[in-house]
Motif scaffolding. Structure first.
Motif, PDB file in Angstrom:
ATOM      1  N   ALA A 134       0.825  -1.211   0.000  1.00  0.00           N
ATOM      2  CA  ALA A 134       0.000   0.000   0.000  1.00  0.00           C
ATOM      3  C   ALA A 134       0.858   1.260   0.000  1.00  0.00           C
ATOM      4  CB  ALA A 134      -0.927  -0.003   1.208  1.00  0.00           C
ATOM      5  N   VAL A 135       2.006   1.235   0.649  1.00  0.00           N
ATOM      6  CA  VAL A 135       2.902   2.398   0.661  1.00  0.00           C
ATOM      7  C   VAL A 135       3.323   2.747  -0.770  1.00  0.00           C
ATOM      8  CG1 VAL A 135       5.178   3.225   1.379  1.00  0.00           C
ATOM      9  CG2 VAL A 135       3.718   2.015   3.003  1.00  0.00           C
ATOM     10  N   GLY A 136       3.629   1.727  -1.563  1.00  0.00           N
ATOM     11  CA  GLY A 136       3.983   1.963  -2.962  1.00  0.00           C
ATOM     12  C   GLY A 136       2.810   2.500  -3.768  1.00  0.00           C
ATOM     13  N   ILE A 137       1.613   1.999  -3.487  1.00  0.00           N
ATOM     14  CA  ILE A 137       0.421   2.505  -4.175  1.00  0.00           C
ATOM     15  C   ILE A 137       0.198   3.970  -3.824  1.00  0.00           C
ATOM     16  CG2 ILE A 137      -2.080   2.278  -4.389  1.00  0.00           C
ATOM     17  CD1 ILE A 137      -1.765  -0.698  -3.892  1.00  0.00           C
ATOM     18  N   GLY A 138       0.443   4.336  -2.564  1.00  0.00           N
ATOM     19  CA  GLY A 138       0.318   5.731  -2.169  1.00  0.00           C
ATOM     20  C   GLY A 138       1.236   6.630  -2.971  1.00  0.00           C
ATOM     21  N   LEU A 139       2.450   6.156  -3.252  1.00  0.00           N
ATOM     22  CA  LEU A 139       3.392   6.929  -4.064  1.00  0.00           C
ATOM     23  C   LEU A 139       2.880   7.074  -5.493  1.00  0.00           C
ATOM     24  CD1 LEU A 139       6.225   8.253  -4.459  1.00  0.00           C
ATOM     25  CD2 LEU A 139       7.053   5.957  -5.054  1.00  0.00           C
ATOM     26  N   ALA A 140       2.458   5.956  -6.093  1.00  0.00           N
ATOM     27  CA  ALA A 140       2.044   5.978  -7.499  1.00  0.00           C
ATOM     28  C   ALA A 140       0.700   6.663  -7.702  1.00  0.00           C
ATOM     29  CB  ALA A 140       1.988   4.541  -8.040  1.00  0.00           C
ATOM     30  N   TRP A 141      -0.255   6.392  -6.805  1.00  0.00           N
ATOM     31  CA  TRP A 141      -1.611   6.925  -6.965  1.00  0.00           C
ATOM     32  C   TRP A 141      -1.783   8.259  -6.248  1.00  0.00           C
ATOM     33  CZ3 TRP A 141      -6.499   4.884  -4.049  1.00  0.00           C
ATOM     34  CH2 TRP A 141      -7.650   5.489  -4.582  1.00  0.00           C
ATOM     35  N   GLY A 142      -1.403   8.306  -4.986  1.00  0.00           N
ATOM     36  CA  GLY A 142      -1.611   9.527  -4.205  1.00  0.00           C
ATOM     37  C   GLY A 142      -0.790  10.691  -4.704  1.00  0.00           C
ATOM     38  N   ARG A 143       0.463  10.458  -5.038  1.00  0.00           N
ATOM     39  CA  ARG A 143       1.325  11.534  -5.509  1.00  0.00           C
ATOM     40  C   ARG A 143       1.433  11.573  -7.031  1.00  0.00           C
ATOM     41  NH1 ARG A 143       3.972  14.481  -1.394  1.00  0.00           N
ATOM     42  NH2 ARG A 143       2.773  14.016   0.471  1.00  0.00           N
ATOM     43  N   GLY A 144       1.321  10.421  -7.680  1.00  0.00           N
ATOM     44  CA  GLY A 144       1.494  10.391  -9.130  1.00  0.00           C
ATOM     45  C   GLY A 144       0.215  10.362  -9.931  1.00  0.00           C
ATOM     46  N   GLY A 145      -0.927  10.157  -9.261  1.00  0.00           N
ATOM     47  CA  GLY A 145      -2.197  10.150  -9.981  1.00  0.00           C
ATOM     48  C   GLY A 145      -2.450   8.911 -10.816  1.00  0.00           C
ATOM     49  N   ILE A 165      -6.207  -1.265  -2.916  1.00  0.00           N
ATOM     50  CA  ILE A 165      -6.648   0.072  -3.274  1.00  0.00           C
ATOM     51  C   ILE A 165      -7.608   0.621  -2.212  1.00  0.00           C
ATOM     52  CG2 ILE A 165      -8.070   1.364  -4.913  1.00  0.00           C
ATOM     53  CD1 ILE A 165      -5.326   0.956  -5.969  1.00  0.00           C
ATOM     54  N   ALA A 166      -8.500  -0.241  -1.723  1.00  0.00           N
ATOM     55  CA  ALA A 166      -9.460   0.179  -0.698  1.00  0.00           C
ATOM     56  C   ALA A 166      -8.739   0.648   0.559  1.00  0.00           C
ATOM     57  CB  ALA A 166     -10.413  -0.965  -0.375  1.00  0.00           C
ATOM     58  N   GLY A 167      -7.704  -0.068   0.959  1.00  0.00           N
ATOM     59  CA  GLY A 167      -6.952   0.337   2.135  1.00  0.00           C
ATOM     60  C   GLY A 167      -6.272   1.677   1.949  1.00  0.00           C
ATOM     61  N   VAL A 168      -5.698   1.895   0.772  1.00  0.00           N
ATOM     62  CA  VAL A 168      -5.030   3.169   0.482  1.00  0.00           C
ATOM     63  C   VAL A 168      -6.039   4.310   0.507  1.00  0.00           C
ATOM     64  CG1 VAL A 168      -3.733   4.461  -1.245  1.00  0.00           C
ATOM     65  CG2 VAL A 168      -3.200   2.056  -0.834  1.00  0.00           C
ATOM     66  N   ALA A 169      -7.197   4.093  -0.117  1.00  0.00           N
ATOM     67  CA  ALA A 169      -8.236   5.127  -0.142  1.00  0.00           C
ATOM     68  C   ALA A 169      -8.767   5.400   1.261  1.00  0.00           C
ATOM     69  CB  ALA A 169      -9.374   4.699  -1.066  1.00  0.00           C
ATOM     70  N   LEU A 170      -8.904   4.353   2.057  1.00  0.00           N
ATOM     71  CA  LEU A 170      -9.427   4.509   3.413  1.00  0.00           C
ATOM     72  C   LEU A 170      -8.494   5.348   4.277  1.00  0.00           C
ATOM     73  CD1 LEU A 170     -11.615   3.642   5.493  1.00  0.00           C
ATOM     74  CD2 LEU A 170     -10.146   1.694   6.044  1.00  0.00           C
ATOM     75  N   GLY A 171      -7.204   5.081   4.190  1.00  0.00           N
ATOM     76  CA  GLY A 171      -6.252   5.801   5.030  1.00  0.00           C
ATOM     77  C   GLY A 171      -5.911   7.186   4.515  1.00  0.00           C
ATOM     78  N   GLY A 172      -6.087   7.409   3.220  1.00  0.00           N
ATOM     79  CA  GLY A 172      -5.722   8.695   2.624  1.00  0.00           C
ATOM     80  C   GLY A 172      -4.532   8.529   1.699  1.00  0.00           C
ATOM     81  N   ARG A 173      -4.824   8.484   0.398  1.00  0.00           N
ATOM     82  CA  ARG A 173      -3.768   8.130  -0.564  1.00  0.00           C
ATOM     83  C   ARG A 173      -2.662   9.179  -0.674  1.00  0.00           C
ATOM     84  NH1 ARG A 173      -8.214   9.731  -3.712  1.00  0.00           N
ATOM     85  NH2 ARG A 173      -7.795  11.410  -5.212  1.00  0.00           N
ATOM     86  N   PRO A 225     -13.542  12.079   1.538  1.00  0.00           N
ATOM     87  CA  PRO A 225     -12.999  11.692   0.227  1.00  0.00           C
ATOM     88  C   PRO A 225     -11.490  11.502   0.219  1.00  0.00           C
ATOM     89  CG  PRO A 225     -14.567  13.503   0.034  1.00  0.00           C
ATOM     90  CD  PRO A 225     -14.306  13.313   1.490  1.00  0.00           C
ATOM     91  N   ARG A 226     -10.787  12.203   1.121  1.00  0.00           N
ATOM     92  CA  ARG A 226      -9.329  12.064   1.171  1.00  0.00           C
ATOM     93  C   ARG A 226      -8.872  11.018   2.169  1.00  0.00           C
ATOM     94  NH1 ARG A 226      -7.036  18.314   0.979  1.00  0.00           N
ATOM     95  NH2 ARG A 226      -8.105  18.935  -0.934  1.00  0.00           N
ATOM     96  N   GLY A 227      -9.807  10.261   2.724  1.00  0.00           N
ATOM     97  CA  GLY A 227      -9.446   9.206   3.655  1.00  0.00           C
ATOM     98  C   GLY A 227      -9.533   9.628   5.105  1.00  0.00           C
ATOM     99  N   VAL A 228      -9.501   8.641   5.991  1.00  0.00           N
ATOM    100  CA  VAL A 228      -9.594   8.900   7.421  1.00  0.00           C
ATOM    101  C   VAL A 228      -8.417   9.739   7.901  1.00  0.00           C
ATOM    102  CG1 VAL A 228      -9.620   7.810   9.694  1.00  0.00           C
ATOM    103  CG2 VAL A 228     -10.904   6.792   7.809  1.00  0.00           C
ATOM    104  N   GLY A 229      -7.278   9.583   7.244  1.00  0.00           N
ATOM    105  CA  GLY A 229      -6.100  10.346   7.645  1.00  0.00           C
ATOM    106  C   GLY A 229      -6.270  11.848   7.501  1.00  0.00           C
ATOM    107  N   ASP A 230      -7.255  12.272   6.726  1.00  0.00           N
ATOM    108  CA  ASP A 230      -7.500  13.701   6.536  1.00  0.00           C
ATOM    109  C   ASP A 230      -8.389  14.281   7.631  1.00  0.00           C
ATOM    110  OD1 ASP A 230      -7.019  15.992   4.849  1.00  0.00           O
ATOM    111  OD2 ASP A 230      -9.139  15.918   4.279  1.00  0.00           O
ATOM    112  N   LEU A 231      -8.872  13.431   8.543  1.00  0.00           N
ATOM    113  CA  LEU A 231      -9.792  13.884   9.583  1.00  0.00           C
ATOM    114  C   LEU A 231      -9.180  14.960  10.494  1.00  0.00           C
ATOM    115  CD1 LEU A 231     -12.610  13.500  10.776  1.00  0.00           C
ATOM    116  CD2 LEU A 231     -11.701  11.656  12.194  1.00  0.00           C
ATOM    117  N   PRO A 232      -7.919  14.824  10.940  1.00  0.00           N
ATOM    118  CA  PRO A 232      -7.351  15.885  11.775  1.00  0.00           C
ATOM    119  C   PRO A 232      -7.359  17.260  11.103  1.00  0.00           C
ATOM    120  CG  PRO A 232      -5.999  13.919  11.920  1.00  0.00           C
ATOM    121  CD  PRO A 232      -7.002  13.675  10.837  1.00  0.00           C
ATOM    122  N   ARG A 233      -7.071  17.301   9.809  1.00  0.00           N
ATOM    123  CA  ARG A 233      -7.086  18.587   9.097  1.00  0.00           C
ATOM    124  C   ARG A 233      -8.486  19.174   9.077  1.00  0.00           C
ATOM    125  NH1 ARG A 233      -8.476  20.706   4.411  1.00  0.00           N
ATOM    126  NH2 ARG A 233      -9.363  18.716   3.742  1.00  0.00           N
TER     127      ARG A 233
END
Length: 358
Positions: A56-67, A287-295, A339-347
């Motif tokens: 999932a960390v690699g998916i975050g790099l490719a999807w979250g930062r690379g689209g 993919i679901a895990g990445v989206a859940l945590g915040g890609r 939409p940005r995942g649970v990790g976006d909750l603090p913001r």
């Protein structure tokens, strides 16, 4: 003379190194707290979640930062998993032995491509090199032709389906639908020994922490800036003299290698690697895990994958026949509300209370 105040410098340092501090906290939780508090069964389950988190960390790099919505990471997860499993099967069979399923399903002869995996060093190199070569070839064909968006996602998912189908069809070479299992040794260590099983878990947890540190450095680097710029304004990046295809390719290859490392550790921890662990459904769960945590967040993909893994186990134990519906409902609710995942909750909380205070 610098006009930056001491509080300003402190705030800058905190923003810069806060992610590293968060990684350190996660390392303590996984490497110290978890082994001391969890039973052997629960610790082994956590080890499986950690393997998914590495991918999932690699998916975050490719999807979250690379689209790039990479929906076929099961392919690379499987390359690493099967490479490790082949070595473990040969290690258990002995210097001149062959895997048991080849006697059961075939004529007792071993394919030539299995032989190099008797070597531990070769296997470790293959776990990194094979997915890197496959991702480089595939990525070059895709990115140079400017395939992106939904077409890219569908193509990568189709590759996962093809890969799983191929594994099922080659029962004499890969064990077919049952996959490879019954591992007894891990580079000379008895996997039935609880101490050795905890050692394998610690290796997986250490690799996850290492991958997070690598991605943290990439996010702060010039490459990280170019990757985000390519995601948001590809034509402008091309106009400035950079080839977006090469930038995407690097991220795609790194994500593939991380998925392979996760798969390699999954085999000895789970005790099995099969087509169901690498098919399109498995890729979608990643993919679901990445989206859940915040890609787009550093720790979001890893924490999301750990959460999905725990949710699968907990819900399947509580609701053996309906657990997939509950997990799917939870995922939909999170995507709709965050939409940005649970990790976006603090913001969001800070923004809400900030407006209230104003």
């Amino acid at each position: 003379m610098s006009t930056t105040t001491a509080p300003g410098r402190s705030a800058t340092l905190l923003r810069t190194y806060a992610p590293l501090l968060a990684i350190a906290v996660l390392a303590v939780l996984l490497l110290v707290v978890a082994p001391a508090t969890l039973s052997a069964f629960r610790l082994n389950s956590l080890g499986k979640y950690i393997c998914w988190a590495i991918a999932a960390v690699g998916i975050g790099l490719a999807w979250g930062r690379g689209g790039m919505l990479v929906m076929g990471q099961g392919v690379f997860f499987g390359l690493g998993g099967y490479a490790m499993a082949m070595h473990l099967k040969l290690e258990a069979a002995g210097p001149e032995g062959i895997p048991d399923f080849m006697i059961l399903y075939g004529d007792g002869t071993m394919p030539g491509f299995w032989e190099p995996f008797r070597s531990g060093p070769f296997t470790l190199v293959a776990i990194v090199v094979l997915p890197a070569l496959a991702a480089t070839g595939l990525g070059w064909l895709i990115f140079k032709r400017r395939v992106k968006g939904a077409y890219f996602a569908i193509l990568t998912q189709a590759l996962a389906v093809v890969f799983a189908t191929l594994l099922v069809a080659t029962i004499k070479e890969t064990g077919g639908f049952n996959g490879l299992n019954q591992f007894t040794l891990f580079f000379g260590y008895n996997l039935y020994d609880p101490v050795n099983k905890q050692m394998v878990y610690s290796i997986a947890a250490g690799l996850l922490i290492g991958c997070l540190v690598v991605v943290w450095q990439l996010y702060r680097s010039r490459f990280g800036e170019l990757l985000v710029a390519t995601r948001d304004a590809e034509e402008r990046v091309r106009f400035l003299g950079h080839d977006p295809a090469n930038i995407k390719l690097v991220a795609f290859v790194i994500a593939a290698v991380m998925a392979s490392i996760g798969g390699a550790m999954f085999a000895p921890i789970a005790g099995i690697i099969s087509p169901s662990d690498v098919d399109a459904t498995a890729s979608i769960f990643l993919i679901a895990g990445v989206a859940l945590g915040g890609r787009a967040l550093l720790l979001g993909p890893a924490l999301g994958a750990l959460t999905v893994g725990f949710g699968r186990t907990y819900l399947s134990e509580q609701f053996p026949t309906q657990w997939t519906y509950f997990l799917g409902l939870l995922f939909v609710l999170v995507i709709l509300l965050l939409p940005r995942g649970v990790g976006d909750l603090p913001r969001l909380v800070r923004a809400r209370f900030g407006r209230s205070a104003a």
